[in-house]
Design a protein around this motif. Structure first.
Motif, PDB file in Angstrom:
ATOM      1  N   MET A   1      45.380  86.403 -30.889  1.00  0.00           N
ATOM      2  CA  MET A   1      44.688  85.142 -31.108  1.00  0.00           C
ATOM      3  C   MET A   1      43.550  84.985 -30.085  1.00  0.00           C
ATOM      4  O   MET A   1      43.570  85.596 -29.036  1.00  0.00           O
ATOM      5  N   THR A   2      42.635  84.083 -30.404  1.00  0.00           N
ATOM      6  CA  THR A   2      41.550  83.779 -29.480  1.00  0.00           C
ATOM      7  C   THR A   2      41.999  82.677 -28.528  1.00  0.00           C
ATOM      8  O   THR A   2      42.941  81.933 -28.840  1.00  0.00           O
ATOM      9  N   PRO A   3      41.339  82.533 -27.385  1.00  0.00           N
ATOM     10  CA  PRO A   3      41.729  81.468 -26.454  1.00  0.00           C
ATOM     11  C   PRO A   3      41.703  80.072 -27.076  1.00  0.00           C
ATOM     12  O   PRO A   3      42.584  79.262 -26.803  1.00  0.00           O
ATOM     13  N   LEU A   4      40.716  79.786 -27.906  1.00  0.00           N
ATOM     14  CA  LEU A   4      40.643  78.458 -28.523  1.00  0.00           C
ATOM     15  C   LEU A   4      41.806  78.238 -29.478  1.00  0.00           C
ATOM     16  O   LEU A   4      42.406  77.161 -29.502  1.00  0.00           O
ATOM     17  N   VAL A   5      42.159  79.252 -30.246  1.00  0.00           N
ATOM     18  CA  VAL A   5      43.301  79.135 -31.161  1.00  0.00           C
ATOM     19  C   VAL A   5      44.593  78.966 -30.371  1.00  0.00           C
ATOM     20  O   VAL A   5      45.440  78.145 -30.715  1.00  0.00           O
ATOM     21  N   ASP A   6      44.722  79.730 -29.291  1.00  0.00           N
ATOM     22  CA  ASP A   6      45.908  79.587 -28.439  1.00  0.00           C
ATOM     23  C   ASP A   6      46.008  78.162 -27.892  1.00  0.00           C
ATOM     24  O   ASP A   6      47.069  77.558 -27.890  1.00  0.00           O
ATOM     25  N   THR A   7      44.881  77.625 -27.441  1.00  0.00           N
ATOM     26  CA  THR A   7      44.863  76.277 -26.889  1.00  0.00           C
ATOM     27  C   THR A   7      45.188  75.251 -27.971  1.00  0.00           C
ATOM     28  O   THR A   7      45.941  74.305 -27.739  1.00  0.00           O
ATOM     29  N   ALA A   8      44.631  75.445 -29.161  1.00  0.00           N
ATOM     30  CA  ALA A   8      44.880  74.519 -30.262  1.00  0.00           C
ATOM     31  C   ALA A   8      46.354  74.494 -30.649  1.00  0.00           C
ATOM     32  O   ALA A   8      46.871  73.463 -31.082  1.00  0.00           O
ATOM     33  N   ALA A   9      47.026  75.617 -30.487  1.00  0.00           N
ATOM     34  CA  ALA A   9      48.436  75.716 -30.855  1.00  0.00           C
ATOM     35  C   ALA A   9      49.369  75.381 -29.685  1.00  0.00           C
ATOM     36  O   ALA A   9      50.582  75.506 -29.805  1.00  0.00           O
ATOM     37  N   SER A  10      48.806  74.932 -28.585  1.00  0.00           N
ATOM     38  CA  SER A  10      49.589  74.636 -27.392  1.00  0.00           C
ATOM     39  C   SER A  10      50.612  73.540 -27.648  1.00  0.00           C
ATOM     40  O   SER A  10      50.400  72.636 -28.444  1.00  0.00           O
ATOM     41  N   ASP A  11      51.721  73.620 -26.915  1.00  0.00           N
ATOM     42  CA  ASP A  11      52.715  72.545 -26.954  1.00  0.00           C
ATOM     43  C   ASP A  11      52.268  71.335 -26.148  1.00  0.00           C
ATOM     44  O   ASP A  11      52.836  70.252 -26.278  1.00  0.00           O
ATOM     45  N   ASP A  12      51.233  71.518 -25.320  1.00  0.00           N
ATOM     46  CA  ASP A  12      50.698  70.424 -24.505  1.00  0.00           C
ATOM     47  C   ASP A  12      49.669  69.662 -25.338  1.00  0.00           C
ATOM     48  O   ASP A  12      48.617  70.203 -25.671  1.00  0.00           O
ATOM     49  N   PRO A  13      49.966  68.409 -25.691  1.00  0.00           N
ATOM     50  CA  PRO A  13      49.027  67.646 -26.524  1.00  0.00           C
ATOM     51  C   PRO A  13      47.634  67.531 -25.918  1.00  0.00           C
ATOM     52  O   PRO A  13      46.643  67.549 -26.654  1.00  0.00           O
ATOM     53  N   ALA A  14      47.524  67.415 -24.605  1.00  0.00           N
ATOM     54  CA  ALA A  14      46.207  67.294 -23.979  1.00  0.00           C
ATOM     55  C   ALA A  14      45.381  68.550 -24.244  1.00  0.00           C
ATOM     56  O   ALA A  14      44.199  68.461 -24.588  1.00  0.00           O
ATOM     57  N   GLU A  15      45.988  69.706 -24.102  1.00  0.00           N
ATOM     58  CA  GLU A  15      45.284  70.958 -24.394  1.00  0.00           C
ATOM     59  C   GLU A  15      44.933  71.056 -25.869  1.00  0.00           C
ATOM     60  O   GLU A  15      43.819  71.435 -26.230  1.00  0.00           O
ATOM     61  N   GLY A  16      45.891  70.750 -26.714  1.00  0.00           N
ATOM     62  CA  GLY A  16      45.652  70.821 -28.151  1.00  0.00           C
ATOM     63  C   GLY A  16      44.551  69.887 -28.606  1.00  0.00           C
ATOM     64  O   GLY A  16      43.694  70.255 -29.416  1.00  0.00           O
ATOM     65  N   LEU A  17      44.531  68.678 -28.088  1.00  0.00           N
ATOM     66  CA  LEU A  17      43.504  67.715 -28.471  1.00  0.00           C
ATOM     67  C   LEU A  17      42.129  68.109 -27.950  1.00  0.00           C
ATOM     68  O   LEU A  17      41.120  67.915 -28.630  1.00  0.00           O
ATOM     69  N   ARG A  18      42.071  68.695 -26.744  1.00  0.00           N
ATOM     70  CA  ARG A  18      40.786  69.205 -26.251  1.00  0.00           C
ATOM     71  C   ARG A  18      40.273  70.306 -27.164  1.00  0.00           C
ATOM     72  O   ARG A  18      39.065  70.403 -27.435  1.00  0.00           O
ATOM     73  N   ALA A  19      41.166  71.124 -27.679  1.00  0.00           N
ATOM     74  CA  ALA A  19      40.763  72.176 -28.617  1.00  0.00           C
ATOM     75  C   ALA A  19      40.236  71.573 -29.914  1.00  0.00           C
ATOM     76  O   ALA A  19      39.269  72.064 -30.486  1.00  0.00           O
ATOM     77  N   VAL A  20      40.846  70.500 -30.381  1.00  0.00           N
ATOM     78  CA  VAL A  20      40.370  69.811 -31.587  1.00  0.00           C
ATOM     79  C   VAL A  20      38.935  69.328 -31.380  1.00  0.00           C
ATOM     80  O   VAL A  20      38.070  69.509 -32.244  1.00  0.00           O
ATOM     81  N   VAL A  21      38.663  68.733 -30.223  1.00  0.00           N
ATOM     82  CA  VAL A  21      37.315  68.261 -29.916  1.00  0.00           C
ATOM     83  C   VAL A  21      36.337  69.431 -29.917  1.00  0.00           C
ATOM     84  O   VAL A  21      35.249  69.346 -30.497  1.00  0.00           O
TER      85      VAL A  21
END
Length: 67
Positions: A1-21
């Motif tokens: 996976m790419t770093p952005l995809v990994d971040t988007a799939a994170s269990d940490d909502p803050a990381e996941g939401l930053r990826a959404v942005v």
């Protein structure tokens, strides 16, 4: 996976939401580039809107002259 995809799939909502942005910003930029390309090639606002699945009015408002 790419770093952005990994971040988007994170269990940490803050990381996941930053990826959404980040993904939204990327999608908006790609849309602007391709709309500009289509207009330069003579596409109508209706043709662009049809491909993107939105109204002609919404497309023109978002990307029309003066935007």
């Amino acid at each position: 996976m790419t770093p952005l995809v990994d971040t988007a799939a994170s269990d940490d909502p803050a990381e996941g939401l930053r990826a959404v942005v980040a993904l939204r910003k990327l999608a908006d930029r790609l849309e602007a580039i391709q709309v500009e390309n289509a207009r330069r090639l003579g596409w109508s606002w209706q043709e662009i809107a049809d491909v993107l699945g939105v109204s002609r009015q919404a497309m023109h408002k978002k990307h029309g002259p003066g935007r």
